[in-house]
Design an enzyme around this catalytic site. Sequence first.
Site, PDB file in Angstrom:
ATOM      1  CG  HIS A  83      -1.834   0.966   0.992  1.00 56.72           C
ATOM      2  ND1 HIS A  83      -1.677   2.432   1.922  1.00 56.72           N
ATOM      3  CD2 HIS A  83      -2.852   1.313   0.800  1.00 56.72           C
ATOM      4  CE1 HIS A  83      -2.431   2.877   1.460  1.00 56.72           C
ATOM      5  NE2 HIS A  83      -3.433   2.570   1.114  1.00 56.72           N
ATOM      6  CD  GLU A 130       8.237   7.357  -7.223  1.00 54.25           C
ATOM      7  OE1 GLU A 130       8.185   6.445  -6.823  1.00 54.25           O
ATOM      8  OE2 GLU A 130       7.271   8.569  -6.250  1.00 54.25           O
ATOM      9  N   GLY A 180     -10.841  -5.345  -1.418  1.00 54.84           N
ATOM     10  CA  GLY A 180     -11.002  -4.286  -0.955  1.00 54.84           C
ATOM     11  C   GLY A 180     -11.247  -3.523  -2.536  1.00 54.84           C
TER      12      GLY A 180
END
Length: 311
Positions: free
Chosen positions: A70, A106, A131
């Site tokens: 994430h 990054e 999700g």
Amino acid sequence: MTESASAQPRESLPLDSTAQLLTRITAQLGAQLSHVSLNGTRRPMHHRTGGSAPGSATTTHAPALVAVAHGSRDPQALRTVMKLLDRVRELRPGLDVRLGHIELNEPLLPATLAGLGSGAAVLVPLLLGRGHHVKRDIPAALAAAPALRATIAAPLGPHPLLVEALYGRLVEAGWPAEEADSRGSAVVLAAAGSRDPDSAADTRRTARMLSERLGGVPVVAAYASATTPTVPVVVRALAARGRHRVAVASYFTAPGRFATAAAAAAPGTAAAPLGAHPAMARLLLHRYDQALAGALPADEVATNGHLLASA
């Protein structure tokens, strides 16, 4: 056969022939062991390019494993994910393992996919259930890289290996490995939260599996955002029911704002995020191998709820 003939000694193999036989046996055994991973499972047999020497850890034709995290503003998150991927590389030497983030860190996923060009890859979400990111963001990033031949694996949870990592983190934090009396105990499974009902269903399933692993100790799911109940609300509800020895299991892949808030709400034991637990590395490779065996298109994987929820 006469007695004198039977008494004659049998002719033995020449020494050089015996050495050649042992050499062949050793070579065959070495070839077999080269296909066994460190976790005891048989490694897929990939073709090597013509210029590679036998046993070389490079230039296999196996699709790259792209771990999709994430992202977090917490600097510990990136370090934790990198350590996890190092464990994956140890388990599967020679596999091209790369990282792409959905946001905040990054390399971002589009840049990672662009770096693979027209190669092949399996995208393994470092996410714990279905999700929006699994169903929308990751497929969208893959659609923007049409030259890449790739498939999307299921998210990490629910799965028994994930439960094993949760259990291990609880024990590390002080939860007794053998619970003598669980009548006053309970565990809060603290998750990030999502508005997608499939995500909540996956978290509740993991809570049930963890309860079984803990010998029947109640495990209640709670969330840091997007949905309810929250960790403090669940802690108070458990206390009202006589559960005063409550631990918080951190259902997060890496440190971050939500994991920190969940730990702060714990009245007692607070487990660390799943991080680079050995079971997590095994689970990443399991999802990678599972996706290769299924060979499903990215859009079908993203929308097939049964596949994504399956172990």
